[in-house]
Design a protein around this motif. Structure first.
Motif, PDB file in Angstrom:
ATOM      1  N   VAL A   1      -5.360  12.478  -3.131  1.00  0.00           N
ATOM      2  CA  VAL A   1      -4.990  11.088  -3.435  1.00  0.00           C
ATOM      3  C   VAL A   1      -5.269  10.205  -2.209  1.00  0.00           C
ATOM      4  CG1 VAL A   1      -3.035   9.561  -3.945  1.00  0.00           C
ATOM      5  CG2 VAL A   1      -3.290  11.710  -5.210  1.00  0.00           C
TER       6      VAL A   1
ATOM      7  N   ASN B   1      -9.016  -4.647  -8.444  1.00  0.00           N
ATOM      8  CA  ASN B   1      -7.870  -4.869  -9.341  1.00  0.00           C
ATOM      9  C   ASN B   1      -8.099  -6.080 -10.228  1.00  0.00           C
ATOM     10  OD1 ASN B   1      -6.066  -2.863  -8.982  1.00  0.00           O
ATOM     11  ND2 ASN B   1      -4.614  -4.017  -7.747  1.00  0.00           N
TER      12      ASN B   1
ATOM     13  N   LYS C   1       2.579  -7.922 -12.714  1.00  0.00           N
ATOM     14  CA  LYS C   1       3.441  -7.954 -11.520  1.00  0.00           C
ATOM     15  C   LYS C   1       4.411  -9.141 -11.590  1.00  0.00           C
ATOM     16  CE  LYS C   1       0.178  -5.420  -8.650  1.00  0.00           C
ATOM     17  NZ  LYS C   1      -1.079  -5.512  -7.897  1.00  0.00           N
TER      18      LYS C   1
ATOM     19  N   ILE D   1       7.921   0.736  -2.746  1.00  0.00           N
ATOM     20  CA  ILE D   1       7.293   2.045  -2.515  1.00  0.00           C
ATOM     21  C   ILE D   1       5.859   2.007  -3.049  1.00  0.00           C
ATOM     22  CG2 ILE D   1       7.370   4.461  -3.276  1.00  0.00           C
ATOM     23  CD1 ILE D   1      10.401   4.250  -3.256  1.00  0.00           C
TER      24      ILE D   1
ATOM     25  N   GLY E   1       3.485   0.475  -1.860  1.00  0.00           N
ATOM     26  CA  GLY E   1       3.314  -0.974  -1.896  1.00  0.00           C
ATOM     27  C   GLY E   1       1.881  -1.425  -1.704  1.00  0.00           C
TER      28      GLY E   1
ATOM     29  N   ASP F   1       4.117   2.629   2.141  1.00  0.00           N
ATOM     30  CA  ASP F   1       3.080   3.364   1.400  1.00  0.00           C
ATOM     31  C   ASP F   1       2.783   4.632   2.191  1.00  0.00           C
ATOM     32  OD1 ASP F   1       0.760   2.325  -0.851  1.00  0.00           O
ATOM     33  OD2 ASP F   1       0.242   4.074   0.347  1.00  0.00           O
ATOM     34  N   ILE F   2       2.305   5.660   1.509  1.00  0.00           N
ATOM     35  CA  ILE F   2       1.936   6.896   2.210  1.00  0.00           C
ATOM     36  C   ILE F   2       0.589   6.732   2.916  1.00  0.00           C
ATOM     37  CG2 ILE F   2       0.643   8.042   0.364  1.00  0.00           C
ATOM     38  CD1 ILE F   2       2.166  10.612   1.022  1.00  0.00           C
TER      39      ILE F   2
ATOM     40  N   CYS G   1       5.308   5.980   4.623  1.00  0.00           N
ATOM     41  CA  CYS G   1       6.220   7.069   4.240  1.00  0.00           C
ATOM     42  C   CYS G   1       5.915   7.570   2.837  1.00  0.00           C
ATOM     43  CB  CYS G   1       7.685   6.667   4.382  1.00  0.00           C
ATOM     44  SG  CYS G   1       8.255   5.462   3.215  1.00  0.00           S
ATOM     45  N   ASP G   2       6.312   8.817   2.625  1.00  0.00           N
ATOM     46  CA  ASP G   2       6.077   9.521   1.363  1.00  0.00           C
ATOM     47  C   ASP G   2       7.281   9.285   0.451  1.00  0.00           C
ATOM     48  OD1 ASP G   2       5.689  11.332  -0.674  1.00  0.00           O
ATOM     49  OD2 ASP G   2       5.309  13.048   0.649  1.00  0.00           O
TER      50      ASP G   2
ATOM     51  N   GLU H   1       8.348  10.971  -1.803  1.00  0.00           N
ATOM     52  CA  GLU H   1       9.089  12.211  -2.108  1.00  0.00           C
ATOM     53  C   GLU H   1      10.044  12.596  -0.989  1.00  0.00           C
ATOM     54  OE1 GLU H   1       6.433  15.282  -3.643  1.00  0.00           O
ATOM     55  OE2 GLU H   1       5.122  13.706  -4.414  1.00  0.00           O
TER      56      GLU H   1
ATOM     57  N   ALA I   1       4.876   0.126  -8.023  1.00  0.00           N
ATOM     58  CA  ALA I   1       3.882  -0.388  -8.974  1.00  0.00           C
ATOM     59  C   ALA I   1       2.609   0.432  -8.857  1.00  0.00           C
ATOM     60  CB  ALA I   1       3.584  -1.868  -8.705  1.00  0.00           C
ATOM     61  N   PHE I   2       2.224   1.068  -9.943  1.00  0.00           N
ATOM     62  CA  PHE I   2       0.972   1.832 -10.025  1.00  0.00           C
ATOM     63  C   PHE I   2       0.890   2.918  -8.953  1.00  0.00           C
ATOM     64  CE2 PHE I   2       0.197  -2.510 -11.667  1.00  0.00           C
ATOM     65  CZ  PHE I   2       0.051  -2.159 -12.998  1.00  0.00           C
TER      66      PHE I   2
ATOM     67  N   ASN J   1       0.431   8.770  -9.010  1.00  0.00           N
ATOM     68  CA  ASN J   1      -0.303   9.518  -7.977  1.00  0.00           C
ATOM     69  C   ASN J   1       0.565  10.546  -7.257  1.00  0.00           C
ATOM     70  OD1 ASN J   1      -2.829   7.857  -8.047  1.00  0.00           O
ATOM     71  ND2 ASN J   1      -1.352   6.246  -7.568  1.00  0.00           N
TER      72      ASN J   1
HETATM   73  C1  LIG Z   1      -2.849   1.928  -7.204  1.00  0.00           C
HETATM   74  S1  LIG Z   1      -2.113   1.725  -5.645  1.00  0.00           S
HETATM   75  C2  LIG Z   1      -0.838   0.545  -5.972  1.00  0.00           C
HETATM   76  C3  LIG Z   1      -0.629  -0.447  -4.855  1.00  0.00           C
HETATM   77  C4  LIG Z   1       0.306  -1.611  -5.184  1.00  0.00           C
HETATM   78  N1  LIG Z   1       1.640  -1.145  -5.468  1.00  0.00           N
HETATM   79  C5  LIG Z   1      -0.208  -2.432  -6.323  1.00  0.00           C
HETATM   80  O1  LIG Z   1       0.425  -2.432  -7.369  1.00  0.00           O
HETATM   81  O2  LIG Z   1      -1.236  -3.066  -6.176  1.00  0.00           O
HETATM   82  C6  LIG Z   1      -1.218   3.235  -5.511  1.00  0.00           C
HETATM   83  C7  LIG Z   1      -0.604   3.454  -4.154  1.00  0.00           C
HETATM   84  O3  LIG Z   1       0.253   4.599  -4.225  1.00  0.00           O
HETATM   85  C8  LIG Z   1       0.258   5.171  -2.942  1.00  0.00           C
HETATM   86  N2  LIG Z   1       0.849   6.518  -3.000  1.00  0.00           N
HETATM   87  C9  LIG Z   1       0.339   7.620  -3.575  1.00  0.00           C
HETATM   88  N3  LIG Z   1       1.167   8.674  -3.409  1.00  0.00           N
HETATM   89  C10 LIG Z   1       2.245   8.224  -2.714  1.00  0.00           C
HETATM   90  C11 LIG Z   1       3.434   8.827  -2.235  1.00  0.00           C
HETATM   91  N4  LIG Z   1       3.688  10.130  -2.438  1.00  0.00           N
HETATM   92  N5  LIG Z   1       4.318   8.068  -1.564  1.00  0.00           N
HETATM   93  C12 LIG Z   1       4.069   6.752  -1.352  1.00  0.00           C
HETATM   94  N6  LIG Z   1       2.944   6.117  -1.778  1.00  0.00           N
HETATM   95  C13 LIG Z   1       2.047   6.844  -2.454  1.00  0.00           C
HETATM   96  C14 LIG Z   1      -1.218   5.145  -2.556  1.00  0.00           C
HETATM   97  O4  LIG Z   1      -1.426   5.348  -1.196  1.00  0.00           O
HETATM   98  C15 LIG Z   1      -1.616   3.762  -3.047  1.00  0.00           C
HETATM   99  O5  LIG Z   1      -1.547   2.774  -2.044  1.00  0.00           O
END
Ligand SMILES: C[S@@+](CC[C@H](N)C(=O)[O-])C[C@H]1O[C@@H](n2cnc3c(N)ncnc32)[C@H](O)[C@@H]1O
Length: 243
Positions: free
Chosen positions: A20, A35, A47, A65, A67, A90-91, A115-116, A118, A133-134, A138
């Protein structure tokens, strides 16, 4: 070793986060443009709807989260005001840096943290509202991420999960055509990366549908969960209350 899915592929659970990460490292610089193009601007409406339902009030503590480039964090900051806090996380450092730079250019300074979801590095009951959001799609262990979101919310706190979901039956065929024929080509043309947008289409199909996600949120500690279908179920907002 436990297996999980990465799009339609089966992978070791330990490898999914790295796969990912590669996707979002690859698309970070073109993420906002893509997007707008692939959703015809609709992601802004989804949003805005989420922000309206979230109803953040001045002084509230908000955690965004996954973000990414900061659309929700920016909108929540305007609502929480100077007395409130919005933490943008965000991770993925590339996504977060793109978002942080964009917000700084607009004069918005927020605490920003890699940060993760989880393993959230926050105390119990530290927030009034958590949003994702979205992003949930993942995550490797979604139940664990939802339990973490519940843990950092105060009792009565709200969780907003905005995510792709299961489309209404009449839309299924044209939506499949668009997802698998158009999206990867658009990804190749604009972001130089067809595979990441193929992953997007596949990961949407592997994500729990509206009812399943609602049940998962209830198991994680959200006593009340409302499901709002948007654009015929292309996207759903799950709004949960911790109780
Ligand atoms: C499609 S983007 C969404 C970004 C934003 N929230 C938006 O709506 O435009 C998905 C995001 O999820 C993050 N992500 C994936 N796994 C994650 C995790 N375990 N913890 C935090 N963020 C994570 C990705 O790095 C990515 O930036």
């Amino acid at each position: 070793m436990a297996q999980t899915h990465f799009g339609y592929q089966q992978v070791d659970a330990a490898d999914k986060a790295g796969r990912v990460r590669q996707v979002f490292d690859s698309v970070a610089s073109r993420y906002d443009l893509m997007n707008d193009l692939m959703s015809f601007g609709l992601h802004r409406v989804w949003k805005a709807y989420t922000v309206a339902v979230a109803n953040v009030r001045p002084g509230e503590r908000v955690l965004d989260i996954a973000g990414g480039t900061g659309d929700l964090a920016r909108a929540f900051a305007a609502k929480a005001g100077e007395r409130g806090t919005v933490v943008h996380t965000d991770i993925n450092a590339a996504m977060l840096a793109t978002g942080r730079d964009r917000l700084l250019d607009e004069g918005i300074v927020l605490p920003t943290l890699v940060c993760d979801a989880e393993r959230l590095p926050f105390a119990d009951a530290a927030f009034d509202l958590v949003s994702v959001a979205f992003g949930l799609r993942n995550m490797t262990d979604k139940a664990r991420a939802l339990a973490e979101m519940a843990r950092v919310l105060r009792p009565g706190g709200r969780l907003m999960v905005l995510e792709f979901s299961k489309v209404a039956a009449p839309l299924a065929k044209p939506y499949d055509w668009y997802s698998f024929k158009v999206l990867p080509r658009l990804g190749r043309l604009v972001a130089g990366d067809a595979d990441s947008y193929r992953y997007l289409a596949e990961s949407i199909r592997m994500h729990p549908d509206q009812g399943t996600l609602k049940a998962m949120m209830k198991s994680a500690g959200f006593g009340h969960v409302d499901v709002h279908n948007l654009s015929g179920g292309v996207v759903a907002l799950h709004a949960g209350i911790k109780c």
